[in-house]
Design a protein around this motif. Structure first.
Motif, PDB file in Angstrom:
ATOM      1  N   GLY A  99       0.821  -1.208   0.000  1.00 47.64           N
ATOM      2  CA  GLY A  99       0.000   0.000   0.000  1.00 47.64           C
ATOM      3  C   GLY A  99       0.853   1.256   0.000  1.00 47.64           C
ATOM      4  O   GLY A  99       0.540   2.237  -0.697  1.00 47.64           O
ATOM      5  N   GLU A 100       1.946   1.224   0.766  1.00 44.56           N
ATOM      6  CA  GLU A 100       2.829   2.404   0.819  1.00 44.56           C
ATOM      7  C   GLU A 100       3.502   2.633  -0.530  1.00 44.56           C
ATOM      8  O   GLU A 100       3.624   3.767  -0.992  1.00 44.56           O
ATOM      9  CB  GLU A 100       3.899   2.208   1.896  1.00 44.56           C
ATOM     10  CG  GLU A 100       3.346   2.254   3.300  1.00 44.56           C
ATOM     11  CD  GLU A 100       4.291   1.626   4.304  1.00 44.56           C
ATOM     12  OE1 GLU A 100       5.518   1.669   4.095  1.00 44.56           O
ATOM     13  OE2 GLU A 100       3.776   1.075   5.304  1.00 44.56           O
ATOM     14  N   ARG A 101       3.929   1.534  -1.163  1.00 46.38           N
ATOM     15  CA  ARG A 101       4.594   1.680  -2.474  1.00 46.38           C
ATOM     16  C   ARG A 101       3.615   2.216  -3.519  1.00 46.38           C
ATOM     17  O   ARG A 101       3.965   3.067  -4.335  1.00 46.38           O
ATOM     18  CB  ARG A 101       5.174   0.333  -2.930  1.00 46.38           C
ATOM     19  CG  ARG A 101       6.359  -0.131  -2.087  1.00 46.38           C
ATOM     20  CD  ARG A 101       7.336  -0.955  -2.916  1.00 46.38           C
ATOM     21  NE  ARG A 101       6.705  -2.126  -3.500  1.00 46.38           N
ATOM     22  CZ  ARG A 101       6.589  -3.299  -2.889  1.00 46.38           C
ATOM     23  NH1 ARG A 101       7.067  -3.441  -1.663  1.00 46.38           N
ATOM     24  NH2 ARG A 101       6.011  -4.313  -3.478  1.00 46.38           N
ATOM     25  N   LEU A 102       2.386   1.726  -3.469  1.00 48.28           N
ATOM     26  CA  LEU A 102       1.371   2.221  -4.409  1.00 48.28           C
ATOM     27  C   LEU A 102       1.072   3.695  -4.136  1.00 48.28           C
ATOM     28  O   LEU A 102       0.994   4.504  -5.070  1.00 48.28           O
ATOM     29  CB  LEU A 102       0.091   1.380  -4.291  1.00 48.28           C
ATOM     30  CG  LEU A 102       0.193  -0.060  -4.813  1.00 48.28           C
ATOM     31  CD1 LEU A 102      -0.940  -0.916  -4.256  1.00 48.28           C
ATOM     32  CD2 LEU A 102       0.165  -0.086  -6.339  1.00 48.28           C
ATOM     33  N   ALA A 103       0.907   4.031  -2.859  1.00 42.81           N
ATOM     34  CA  ALA A 103       0.580   5.416  -2.501  1.00 42.81           C
ATOM     35  C   ALA A 103       1.683   6.366  -2.958  1.00 42.81           C
ATOM     36  O   ALA A 103       1.415   7.493  -3.388  1.00 42.81           O
ATOM     37  CB  ALA A 103       0.360   5.532  -0.999  1.00 42.81           C
ATOM     38  N   ALA A 104       2.940   5.899  -2.879  1.00 40.38           N
ATOM     39  CA  ALA A 104       4.065   6.740  -3.311  1.00 40.38           C
ATOM     40  C   ALA A 104       3.973   7.068  -4.799  1.00 40.38           C
ATOM     41  O   ALA A 104       4.538   8.055  -5.262  1.00 40.38           O
ATOM     42  CB  ALA A 104       5.390   6.036  -3.009  1.00 40.38           C
ATOM     43  N   GLU A 105       3.255   6.222  -5.539  1.00 45.56           N
ATOM     44  CA  GLU A 105       3.045   6.491  -6.975  1.00 45.56           C
ATOM     45  C   GLU A 105       1.707   7.174  -7.231  1.00 45.56           C
ATOM     46  O   GLU A 105       1.274   7.289  -8.378  1.00 45.56           O
ATOM     47  CB  GLU A 105       3.088   5.181  -7.769  1.00 45.56           C
ATOM     48  CG  GLU A 105       4.434   4.495  -7.753  1.00 45.56           C
ATOM     49  CD  GLU A 105       4.538   3.421  -8.835  1.00 45.56           C
ATOM     50  OE1 GLU A 105       4.052   3.648  -9.944  1.00 45.56           O
ATOM     51  OE2 GLU A 105       5.095   2.357  -8.527  1.00 45.56           O
ATOM     52  N   GLY A 106       1.025   7.546  -6.148  1.00 42.10           N
ATOM     53  CA  GLY A 106      -0.268   8.214  -6.304  1.00 42.10           C
ATOM     54  C   GLY A 106      -1.406   7.265  -6.622  1.00 42.10           C
ATOM     55  O   GLY A 106      -2.442   7.683  -7.150  1.00 42.10           O
ATOM     56  N   ILE A 107      -1.213   5.977  -6.304  1.00 42.16           N
ATOM     57  CA  ILE A 107      -2.249   4.975  -6.596  1.00 42.16           C
ATOM     58  C   ILE A 107      -2.890   4.534  -5.282  1.00 42.16           C
ATOM     59  O   ILE A 107      -2.204   4.005  -4.396  1.00 42.16           O
ATOM     60  CB  ILE A 107      -1.645   3.753  -7.330  1.00 42.16           C
ATOM     61  CG1 ILE A 107      -1.032   4.188  -8.668  1.00 42.16           C
ATOM     62  CG2 ILE A 107      -2.697   2.665  -7.538  1.00 42.16           C
ATOM     63  CD1 ILE A 107      -0.159   3.135  -9.325  1.00 42.16           C
ATOM     64  N   HIS A 108      -4.203   4.752  -5.175  1.00 45.15           N
ATOM     65  CA  HIS A 108      -4.918   4.324  -3.974  1.00 45.15           C
ATOM     66  C   HIS A 108      -5.308   2.857  -4.101  1.00 45.15           C
ATOM     67  O   HIS A 108      -5.724   2.401  -5.155  1.00 45.15           O
ATOM     68  CB  HIS A 108      -6.184   5.173  -3.779  1.00 45.15           C
ATOM     69  CG  HIS A 108      -7.007   4.705  -2.630  1.00 45.15           C
ATOM     70  ND1 HIS A 108      -8.089   3.856  -2.777  1.00 45.15           N
ATOM     71  CD2 HIS A 108      -6.886   4.922  -1.302  1.00 45.15           C
ATOM     72  CE1 HIS A 108      -8.593   3.597  -1.595  1.00 45.15           C
ATOM     73  NE2 HIS A 108      -7.886   4.230  -0.675  1.00 45.15           N
ATOM     74  N   ALA A 109      -5.153   2.102  -3.027  1.00 47.46           N
ATOM     75  CA  ALA A 109      -5.574   0.700  -3.037  1.00 47.46           C
ATOM     76  C   ALA A 109      -5.894   0.278  -1.612  1.00 47.46           C
ATOM     77  O   ALA A 109      -5.530   0.961  -0.651  1.00 47.46           O
ATOM     78  CB  ALA A 109      -4.481  -0.181  -3.625  1.00 47.46           C
ATOM     79  N   THR A 110      -6.570  -0.851  -1.494  1.00 44.21           N
ATOM     80  CA  THR A 110      -7.015  -1.345  -0.197  1.00 44.21           C
ATOM     81  C   THR A 110      -6.317  -2.654   0.119  1.00 44.21           C
ATOM     82  O   THR A 110      -6.221  -3.535  -0.748  1.00 44.21           O
ATOM     83  CB  THR A 110      -8.548  -1.566  -0.228  1.00 44.21           C
ATOM     84  OG1 THR A 110      -9.166  -0.333  -0.594  1.00 44.21           O
ATOM     85  CG2 THR A 110      -9.054  -2.020   1.123  1.00 44.21           C
TER      86      THR A 110
END
Ligand SMILES: NC(=O)c1ccc[n+]([C@@H]2O[C@H](COP(=O)([O-])OP(=O)(O)OC[C@H]3O[C@@H](n4cnc5c(N)ncnc54)[C@H](OP(=O)(O)O)[C@@H]3O)[C@@H](O)[C@H]2O)c1
Length: 218
Positions: free
Chosen positions: A37-48
């Motif tokens: 989740g942190e890696r995705l968020a760092a790319e501006g991608i929200h996920a659950t």
């Protein structure tokens, strides 16, 4: 367009999330490991964060509210043997289908596999179970009333994408880059009139947009 990717942190799922985000789509998805989740968020991608083998259809449906297209790109990926394959590639898809129905999501794109993959090799019982599970999942989805597309990529590679493919109901099994699988899925996301088709995907000569648009005309 809002797109929800089950398996968003995977090789194909993450590439697709990046392409759709760059296209201006709203992207969400399910990832299994908390740190993803942190890696995705760092790319501006929200996920659950969630485990497909534990989440039930109503809980997944709650995450799908407002989704236009559900993409199922998860898979056991050789970890956990036959029980993991059954739970993720098999029952996981059943959960996704039921969740799509509950949430009113009509379009579901499934990343499947060639049923005859590696028929030229001596394959393990686990691989046979994988192929059998993928085919059963295809059959389950194809029997639904949803606007499904079943995409069967050939052997996946991490080579850079070429932007060119072959896409047809029946192809000889070769290979395809994950980049080109993701780009094909992104094109399918944006081509809603292509529905209720099983399409095989390999490396090939045709630009991806042309290959997908061609399938809408045949
Ligand atoms: N490998 C090939 O040559 C080939 C050929 C044709 C088709 N395919 C199919 O293509 C699909 C995508 O391939 P890929 O390379 O992107 O695979 P991948 O990198 O292994 O991605 C699959 C994703 O599914 C996630 N996942 C697994 N179990 C889960 C669970 N219980 N809950 C939530 N998420 C879960 C994995 O999470 P983790 O990141 O935690 O592992 C992973 O991120 C697979 O389904 C595969 O069957 C593969």
């Amino acid at each position: 367009m809002k797109v929800f990717i089950v398996g968003i942190a995977g090789g194909v799922g993450l590439r697709l999330a990046r392409l759709l985000t760059a296209d201006g789509d709203r992207v969400d998805g399910l990832h299994r490991r908390p740190e993803q989740g942190e890696r995705l968020a760092a790319e501006g991608i929200h996920a659950t964060h969630g485990d497909l083998t534990r989440i039930d259809a109503p809980a997944l449906a709650a995450l799908l509210r407002g989704t236009d297209v559900l993409v199922f790109a998860a898979g056991a990926g050789g970890e956990g043997g036959t029980s993991a394959i059954t739970a993720i590639d098999g029952h996981g898809l059943s959960t996704a289908i039921e969740a799509a129905r509950l949430a009113g999501v009509r379009r579901l794109l499934l990343v499947s596999a060639f049923p005859e993959a590696w028929r030229d090799r001596e394959v393990s019982d686990t691989f046979e179970h994988y192929i059998d599970t993928k085919k059963r999942a295809d059959a389950e989805l194809a029997a639904t009333e949803l606007d499904w597309v079943i995409l069967r990529p050939a052997a996946l590679t991490d080579d850079p994408g070429t932007g060119r493919i072959s896409l047809a109901p029946a192809l000889v099994h070769t290979r395809i880059t994950r980049d080109d699988v993701a780009a094909t899925l992104a094109e399918l996301v944006h081509t809603p009139r292509l529905r209720r088709e099983i399409l095989e995907l390999t490396e090939g000569p045709t630009p991806i947009t042309d290959a997908v648009q061609q399938r809408t005309r045949d």
